[in-house]
Design a protein around this motif. Sequence first.
Motif, PDB file in Angstrom:
ATOM      1  N   PRO A  23       0.783  -1.237   0.000  1.00  0.00           N
ATOM      2  CA  PRO A  23       0.000   0.000   0.000  1.00  0.00           C
ATOM      3  C   PRO A  23       0.816   1.289   0.000  1.00  0.00           C
ATOM      4  O   PRO A  23       0.290   2.334  -0.359  1.00  0.00           O
ATOM      5  N   PHE A  24       2.087   1.233   0.367  1.00  0.00           N
ATOM      6  CA  PHE A  24       2.861   2.466   0.485  1.00  0.00           C
ATOM      7  C   PHE A  24       4.049   2.471  -0.472  1.00  0.00           C
ATOM      8  O   PHE A  24       4.643   1.438  -0.748  1.00  0.00           O
ATOM      9  N   THR A  25       4.398   3.664  -0.957  1.00  0.00           N
ATOM     10  CA  THR A  25       5.632   3.858  -1.702  1.00  0.00           C
ATOM     11  C   THR A  25       6.405   4.975  -1.001  1.00  0.00           C
ATOM     12  O   THR A  25       5.797   5.851  -0.381  1.00  0.00           O
ATOM     13  N   PHE A  26       7.719   4.906  -1.066  1.00  0.00           N
ATOM     14  CA  PHE A  26       8.565   5.812  -0.293  1.00  0.00           C
ATOM     15  C   PHE A  26       9.606   6.461  -1.181  1.00  0.00           C
ATOM     16  O   PHE A  26      10.044   5.881  -2.161  1.00  0.00           O
ATOM     17  N   VAL A  38       3.737   7.918   0.408  1.00  0.00           N
ATOM     18  CA  VAL A  38       2.502   8.044  -0.355  1.00  0.00           C
ATOM     19  C   VAL A  38       1.761   6.711  -0.281  1.00  0.00           C
ATOM     20  O   VAL A  38       2.348   5.648  -0.499  1.00  0.00           O
ATOM     21  N   GLU A  39       0.461   6.770   0.026  1.00  0.00           N
ATOM     22  CA  GLU A  39      -0.351   5.553   0.117  1.00  0.00           C
ATOM     23  C   GLU A  39      -1.184   5.393  -1.146  1.00  0.00           C
ATOM     24  O   GLU A  39      -1.854   6.317  -1.592  1.00  0.00           O
ATOM     25  N   GLY A  86       0.885  12.808  -0.196  1.00  0.00           N
ATOM     26  CA  GLY A  86       2.073  12.337   0.493  1.00  0.00           C
ATOM     27  C   GLY A  86       2.277  13.017   1.845  1.00  0.00           C
ATOM     28  O   GLY A  86       1.827  14.136   2.056  1.00  0.00           O
ATOM     29  N   LYS A  87       2.932  12.279   2.730  1.00  0.00           N
ATOM     30  CA  LYS A  87       3.307  12.820   4.042  1.00  0.00           C
ATOM     31  C   LYS A  87       4.821  12.827   4.132  1.00  0.00           C
ATOM     32  O   LYS A  87       5.483  11.924   3.613  1.00  0.00           O
TER      33      LYS A  87
END
Length: 93
Positions: A23-26, A38-39, A86-87
């Motif tokens: 579910p997440f990319t970094f 980012v999910e 994104g966080k």
Amino acid sequence: MMLPLNSPFADWKEARRFAGPLPFTFSVDNVNQEVIIVEGKRSFWEPKPIQIQDFSSEYINQLTKNQFQIASGFIIKDIPYEWSAGKIEAYKN
């Protein structure tokens, strides 16, 4: 349908557990010591097993010096998805 020869999985059900989705990319910013996260949200995810006939990847060959094996193969198509905002999170080395 059989799993590839020497697959580490006992069966397709076990292999499916490793067919995502992730579910997440970094993205890492080492200068500012931050990670952007980012999910991806997917509303339908149903990988179907496929038989691998042949596989070649220059990139993987360079990384592994040809010491890899195919563990399983799945096809995934027609997936509705969206990306969340994104966080940014700080980290320390």
